[in-house]
Design a protein around this motif. Structure first.
Motif, short mmCIF file in Angstrom:
data_model
loop_
_atom_site.label_atom_id
_atom_site.label_comp_id
_atom_site.label_asym_id
_atom_site.label_seq_id
_atom_site.Cartn_x
_atom_site.Cartn_y
_atom_site.Cartn_z
N LYS A 183 0.50 -1.40 0.23
CA LYS A 183 0.13 -0.15 -0.08
C LYS A 183 1.18 1.02 0.23
O LYS A 183 2.29 1.01 0.68
CB LYS A 183 -0.46 -0.26 0.98
N GLN A 184 0.48 2.22 -1.14
CA GLN A 184 1.24 3.22 -0.93
C GLN A 184 0.77 4.28 0.19
O GLN A 184 -0.67 4.33 0.12
CB GLN A 184 1.12 3.81 -2.57
N LYS A 185 1.69 4.32 1.01
CA LYS A 185 1.12 5.85 2.63
C LYS A 185 2.07 7.11 1.18
O LYS A 185 3.55 6.61 2.12
CB LYS A 185 1.32 5.15 3.67
N GLY A 186 2.07 7.97 1.03
CA GLY A 186 2.00 9.02 1.05
C GLY A 186 3.88 8.09 0.16
O GLY A 186 3.57 8.44 -0.47
N ARG A 187 4.37 9.09 0.71
CA ARG A 187 5.88 8.99 -0.26
C ARG A 187 6.23 7.46 0.25
O ARG A 187 7.09 6.78 -0.62
CB ARG A 187 7.32 9.88 -0.43
N GLU A 188 5.55 7.20 0.78
CA GLU A 188 6.53 5.68 1.41
C GLU A 188 5.37 4.44 1.00
O GLU A 188 4.16 4.46 1.10
CB GLU A 188 6.35 5.20 2.88
N LYS A 189 6.00 3.06 0.62
CA LYS A 189 5.13 2.03 0.82
C LYS A 189 5.35 1.12 1.53
O LYS A 189 6.88 0.75 2.23
CB LYS A 189 6.02 0.78 -0.90
N HIS A 190 3.70 0.68 2.16
CA HIS A 190 3.97 -0.53 3.30
C HIS A 190 3.52 -1.41 3.01
O HIS A 190 2.83 -1.96 2.53
CB HIS A 190 2.96 0.46 4.29
N ILE A 191 4.03 -2.49 3.52
CA ILE A 191 3.99 -4.01 2.81
C ILE A 191 3.72 -4.83 3.78
O ILE A 191 3.54 -4.81 5.84
CB ILE A 191 5.74 -4.72 2.28
N ARG A 192 2.30 -5.90 3.75
CA ARG A 192 1.91 -6.21 5.02
C ARG A 192 2.17 -8.03 3.96
O ARG A 192 1.91 -8.00 2.89
CB ARG A 192 0.71 -6.16 5.27
N ALA A 193 1.89 -8.97 5.08
CA ALA A 193 1.66 -10.41 4.76
C ALA A 193 0.23 -10.51 4.40
O ALA A 193 -0.88 -10.23 5.51
CB ALA A 193 2.62 -10.89 5.14
N ASP A 194 -0.65 -11.46 3.10
CA ASP A 194 -1.34 -11.92 3.49
C ASP A 194 -1.22 -13.53 3.34
O ASP A 194 -1.21 -13.91 1.93
CB ASP A 194 -2.36 -11.70 2.09
N LEU A 195 -1.74 -14.08 4.69
CA LEU A 195 -1.20 -15.50 4.51
C LEU A 195 -2.09 -16.22 3.79
O LEU A 195 -1.51 -17.79 3.60
CB LEU A 195 -0.26 -15.68 5.31
N LYS A 196 -3.11 -16.18 3.45
CA LYS A 196 -4.27 -17.33 3.44
C LYS A 196 -3.94 -18.26 1.94
O LYS A 196 -3.85 -19.41 1.78
CB LYS A 196 -5.86 -16.34 2.87
N LYS A 197 -2.76 -17.70 0.93
CA LYS A 197 -2.40 -19.04 -0.22
C LYS A 197 -1.76 -19.35 0.95
O LYS A 197 -1.91 -20.36 0.22
CB LYS A 197 -1.88 -18.29 -1.01
N LEU A 198 -1.06 -19.25 1.43
CA LEU A 198 -0.29 -21.00 2.26
C LEU A 198 -1.33 -21.96 2.48
O LEU A 198 -0.38 -22.24 2.78
CB LEU A 198 0.62 -19.73 3.42
N LYS A 199 -2.07 -21.27 2.34
CA LYS A 199 -3.00 -22.95 2.94
C LYS A 199 -2.99 -23.68 1.70
O LYS A 199 -3.40 -24.92 2.22
CB LYS A 199 -4.71 -21.99 3.24
N GLN A 200 -2.78 -23.48 0.29
CA GLN A 200 -2.28 -24.18 -0.29
C GLN A 200 -1.39 -25.02 -0.30
O GLN A 200 -1.77 -26.27 -0.66
CB GLN A 200 -1.85 -23.51 -1.77
N VAL A 201 -0.28 -24.70 0.58
CA VAL A 201 1.01 -24.98 0.78
C VAL A 201 0.97 -26.01 2.15
O VAL A 201 0.98 -27.36 2.03
CB VAL A 201 2.25 -24.24 1.27
N SER A 202 -0.45 -25.63 3.23
CA SER A 202 -0.98 -26.99 4.01
C SER A 202 -1.90 -27.94 3.80
O SER A 202 -1.66 -28.99 4.11
CB SER A 202 -1.48 -26.31 5.16
N ASP A 203 -2.64 -27.48 2.74
CA ASP A 203 -3.26 -28.42 2.27
C ASP A 203 -2.28 -29.43 1.29
O ASP A 203 -2.76 -30.96 1.29
CB ASP A 203 -4.61 -28.17 1.16
#
Length: 105
Positions: free
Chosen positions: A61-81
């Motif tokens: 997400k762009q917040k002003g001049r900075e890019k903030h990064i967060r994890a969205d770990l839902k896709k890791l369920k594919q590995v778990s499955d």
């Protein structure tokens, strides 16, 4: 030009990308804060972040001049499955090893 199709398995195949996922699993950080955790160039870290984003594991997400990064770990369920399919196999193998070792006593 075709963009290579990426999946979650490609994302976790690299130890640096796994470490980035671990770093962002519980907190959102700006790009500089992520880069500060690695002994590699900013472009190298940015490339790993791009791959993780293409795999759907990071959100930027762009917040002003900075890019903030967060994890969205839902896709890791594919590995778990996928690994869950082999859980019974390994349980059976370890049980058989235990039985074999008990016989040796």
């Amino acid at each position: 030009m075709n963009v290579p199709r990426r999946d979650v398995f490609q994302a976790i195949a690299d130890p640096t990308r796994r470490e980035i996922i671990n770093l962002l699993a519980y907190q959102s950080l700006n790009l500089n804060a992520v880069v500060d955790n690695f002994e590699m160039s900013r472009p190298a870290v940015a490339k790993h972040i791009r791959i993780l984003t293409e795999c759907g594991l990071l959100i930027i997400k762009q917040k002003g001049r900075e890019k903030h990064i967060r994890a969205d770990l839902k896709k890791l369920k594919q590995v778990s499955d996928w690994t869950a399919k082999y859980q019974q196999f390994w349980s059976d193998k370890l049980d058989a090893l235990g039985d074999f070792l008990d016989q040796d006593k």
